[in-house]
Design a protein around this motif. Structure first.
Motif, PDB file in Angstrom:
ATOM      1  N   GLY A  35       0.792  -1.226   0.000  1.00  0.00           N
ATOM      2  CA  GLY A  35       0.000   0.000   0.000  1.00  0.00           C
ATOM      3  C   GLY A  35       0.820   1.270   0.000  1.00  0.00           C
ATOM      4  N   TYR A  36       2.064   1.209  -0.467  1.00  0.00           N
ATOM      5  CA  TYR A  36       2.900   2.410  -0.523  1.00  0.00           C
ATOM      6  C   TYR A  36       2.340   3.396  -1.550  1.00  0.00           C
ATOM      7  CZ  TYR A  36       6.407  -0.494   1.858  1.00  0.00           C
ATOM      8  OH  TYR A  36       7.071  -1.314   2.732  1.00  0.00           O
ATOM      9  N   ASP A  37       2.431   4.661  -1.222  1.00  0.00           N
ATOM     10  CA  ASP A  37       1.990   5.710  -2.149  1.00  0.00           C
ATOM     11  C   ASP A  37       3.062   6.794  -2.171  1.00  0.00           C
ATOM     12  OD1 ASP A  37       0.507   7.258  -3.898  1.00  0.00           O
ATOM     13  OD2 ASP A  37      -0.652   8.213  -2.289  1.00  0.00           O
ATOM     14  N   PHE A  38       4.111   6.529  -2.950  1.00  0.00           N
ATOM     15  CA  PHE A  38       5.226   7.460  -3.031  1.00  0.00           C
ATOM     16  C   PHE A  38       5.233   8.171  -4.380  1.00  0.00           C
ATOM     17  CE2 PHE A  38       7.057   4.198  -0.090  1.00  0.00           C
ATOM     18  CZ  PHE A  38       7.172   5.027   1.027  1.00  0.00           C
ATOM     19  N   ALA A  39       5.859   9.337  -4.413  1.00  0.00           N
ATOM     20  CA  ALA A  39       6.080  10.019  -5.682  1.00  0.00           C
ATOM     21  C   ALA A  39       6.938   9.115  -6.563  1.00  0.00           C
ATOM     22  CB  ALA A  39       6.795  11.349  -5.443  1.00  0.00           C
ATOM     23  N   PRO A  40       6.627   9.009  -7.852  1.00  0.00           N
ATOM     24  CA  PRO A  40       7.389   8.115  -8.734  1.00  0.00           C
ATOM     25  C   PRO A  40       8.888   8.382  -8.706  1.00  0.00           C
ATOM     26  CG  PRO A  40       5.411   8.881  -9.839  1.00  0.00           C
ATOM     27  CD  PRO A  40       5.513   9.664  -8.560  1.00  0.00           C
ATOM     28  N   GLN A  41       9.268   9.668  -8.638  1.00  0.00           N
ATOM     29  CA  GLN A  41      10.687  10.002  -8.638  1.00  0.00           C
ATOM     30  C   GLN A  41      11.394   9.449  -7.401  1.00  0.00           C
ATOM     31  OE1 GLN A  41       8.127  12.038  -9.006  1.00  0.00           O
ATOM     32  NE2 GLN A  41       8.485  13.602 -10.564  1.00  0.00           N
ATOM     33  N   ASP A 130       9.367   1.419   4.311  1.00  0.00           N
ATOM     34  CA  ASP A 130       8.609   1.577   5.557  1.00  0.00           C
ATOM     35  C   ASP A 130       9.061   2.815   6.337  1.00  0.00           C
ATOM     36  OD1 ASP A 130       6.928  -0.570   5.223  1.00  0.00           O
ATOM     37  OD2 ASP A 130       8.181  -1.969   6.362  1.00  0.00           O
ATOM     38  N   GLU A 131      10.333   3.157   6.205  1.00  0.00           N
ATOM     39  CA  GLU A 131      10.864   4.312   6.917  1.00  0.00           C
ATOM     40  C   GLU A 131      10.256   5.626   6.425  1.00  0.00           C
ATOM     41  OE1 GLU A 131      13.168   4.561   9.483  1.00  0.00           O
ATOM     42  OE2 GLU A 131      12.804   2.411   9.657  1.00  0.00           O
ATOM     43  N   TYR A 132       9.694   5.621   5.221  1.00  0.00           N
ATOM     44  CA  TYR A 132       9.181   6.848   4.610  1.00  0.00           C
ATOM     45  C   TYR A 132       7.673   6.806   4.368  1.00  0.00           C
ATOM     46  CZ  TYR A 132      14.121   7.603   3.803  1.00  0.00           C
ATOM     47  OH  TYR A 132      15.468   7.763   3.988  1.00  0.00           O
ATOM     48  N   ARG A 133       7.021   5.795   4.901  1.00  0.00           N
ATOM     49  CA  ARG A 133       5.592   5.612   4.635  1.00  0.00           C
ATOM     50  C   ARG A 133       4.772   6.842   5.015  1.00  0.00           C
ATOM     51  NH1 ARG A 133       1.958   1.240   4.156  1.00  0.00           N
ATOM     52  NH2 ARG A 133       3.557  -0.315   4.560  1.00  0.00           N
ATOM     53  N   ASP A 134       5.094   7.500   6.113  1.00  0.00           N
ATOM     54  CA  ASP A 134       4.306   8.633   6.603  1.00  0.00           C
ATOM     55  C   ASP A 134       4.951   9.981   6.295  1.00  0.00           C
ATOM     56  OD1 ASP A 134       2.390   6.890   7.742  1.00  0.00           O
ATOM     57  OD2 ASP A 134       3.688   6.602   9.492  1.00  0.00           O
ATOM     58  N   GLU A 135       5.936   9.991   5.426  1.00  0.00           N
ATOM     59  CA  GLU A 135       6.630  11.239   5.094  1.00  0.00           C
ATOM     60  C   GLU A 135       5.924  11.944   3.933  1.00  0.00           C
ATOM     61  OE1 GLU A 135       8.226  14.358   4.845  1.00  0.00           O
ATOM     62  OE2 GLU A 135       9.166  13.164   6.423  1.00  0.00           O
ATOM     63  N   ILE A 136       5.283  13.071   4.236  1.00  0.00           N
ATOM     64  CA  ILE A 136       4.458  13.770   3.240  1.00  0.00           C
ATOM     65  C   ILE A 136       5.297  14.301   2.084  1.00  0.00           C
ATOM     66  CG2 ILE A 136       4.597  15.990   4.424  1.00  0.00           C
ATOM     67  CD1 ILE A 136       1.548  14.581   2.549  1.00  0.00           C
ATOM     68  N   ARG A 137       6.557  14.631   2.346  1.00  0.00           N
ATOM     69  CA  ARG A 137       7.375  15.252   1.306  1.00  0.00           C
ATOM     70  C   ARG A 137       7.714  14.319   0.155  1.00  0.00           C
ATOM     71  NH1 ARG A 137      11.481  17.855   5.574  1.00  0.00           N
ATOM     72  NH2 ARG A 137      10.622  16.105   6.750  1.00  0.00           N
TER      73      ARG A 137
END
Length: 218
Positions: A35-41, A130-137
């Motif tokens: 369920g990760y939702d990260f910017a493609p870059q 997982d370390e960046y799951r909640d990082e809005i940036r």
């Protein structure tokens, strides 16, 4: 690039690239349902740094005459070119990744370190994400907001300029060309500038709601 040969005559870079592809193939299913939702870059950069670490460790077992860490970047460059990127683009990408590969104290970023320590069938790549799951940036939602904002500014500005130029030409036919153009540019600015400012306010609000710690490179 490294020309080291193995006993079988296979290029060391080819060996590491093949190993990286197999590692990535085994890791991607493990992050697919997270369920990760990260910017493609961000996602792309993280995976590429991870693969540098994987190929770094692979190179250490090949008796290379060059630095194994540098070999990891050379192998990734070869991998990018093999996947269709031009040599110039690949070189620029490697230079960027090299700049992003260390934190302020000079140590390796989490993604490279995790790749270097990865073993078959572990969850090392998922651990990094997982370390960046909640990082809005680095979130996908912020990236989509940015992309929508660009479209609104471009399409809205162009539409405002076109309508204004059309109206001035029809209703004020004696207006000089430079004045018509200036009116169109002004109309476009009146759409683009407020959209940009509103987007900036929303962006700053989102960032303030996220944690205030400095975002470390992946």
């Amino acid at each position: 690039m490294d020309d080291t040969k193995t006993d079988s005559g296979t290029n060391a870079i080819d060996i590491c690239v093949q190993h990286a592809r197999k590692t990535l193939e085994s890791q991607l299913p493990r992050i697919k349902d997270k369920g990760y939702d990260f910017a493609p870059q961000f996602r792309q950069m993280t995976i590429q740094l991870y693969l540098v670490g994987v190929m770094w460790r692979c190179g250490e077992g090949l008796g290379l005459s060059t630095n194994a860490r540098d070999h990891g970047f050379a192998a990734l460059q070869a991998m990018l070119i093999a996947d269709g990127m031009s040599k110039k683009q690949a070189q620029q990408r490697i230079a960027f990744l090299n700049n992003m590969s260390r934190v302020e104290d000079g140590s390796d970023t989490l993604a490279i370190a995790a790749g270097h320590e990865a073993v078959p069938d572990d969850d090392s790549l998922a651990m990094v994400f997982d370390e960046y799951r909640d990082e809005i940036r680095v979130s996908g939602s912020l990236w989509r907001f940015y992309e929508r904002g660009k479209k609104i500014m471009f399409i809205g500005g162009a539409a405002a300029a076109f309508v204004t130029i059309w109206a001035v030409t029809i209703f004020l036919p004696k207006t000089e060309g430079i004045d018509v153009l200036a009116a169109g540019l002004l109309a476009a600015t009146l759409v683009v500038l407020p959209t940009f400012l509103i987007g900036l306010v929303i962006y700053r609000t989102k960032i303030k709601k996220s944690n205030q710690t400095t975002l470390p490179p992946p």
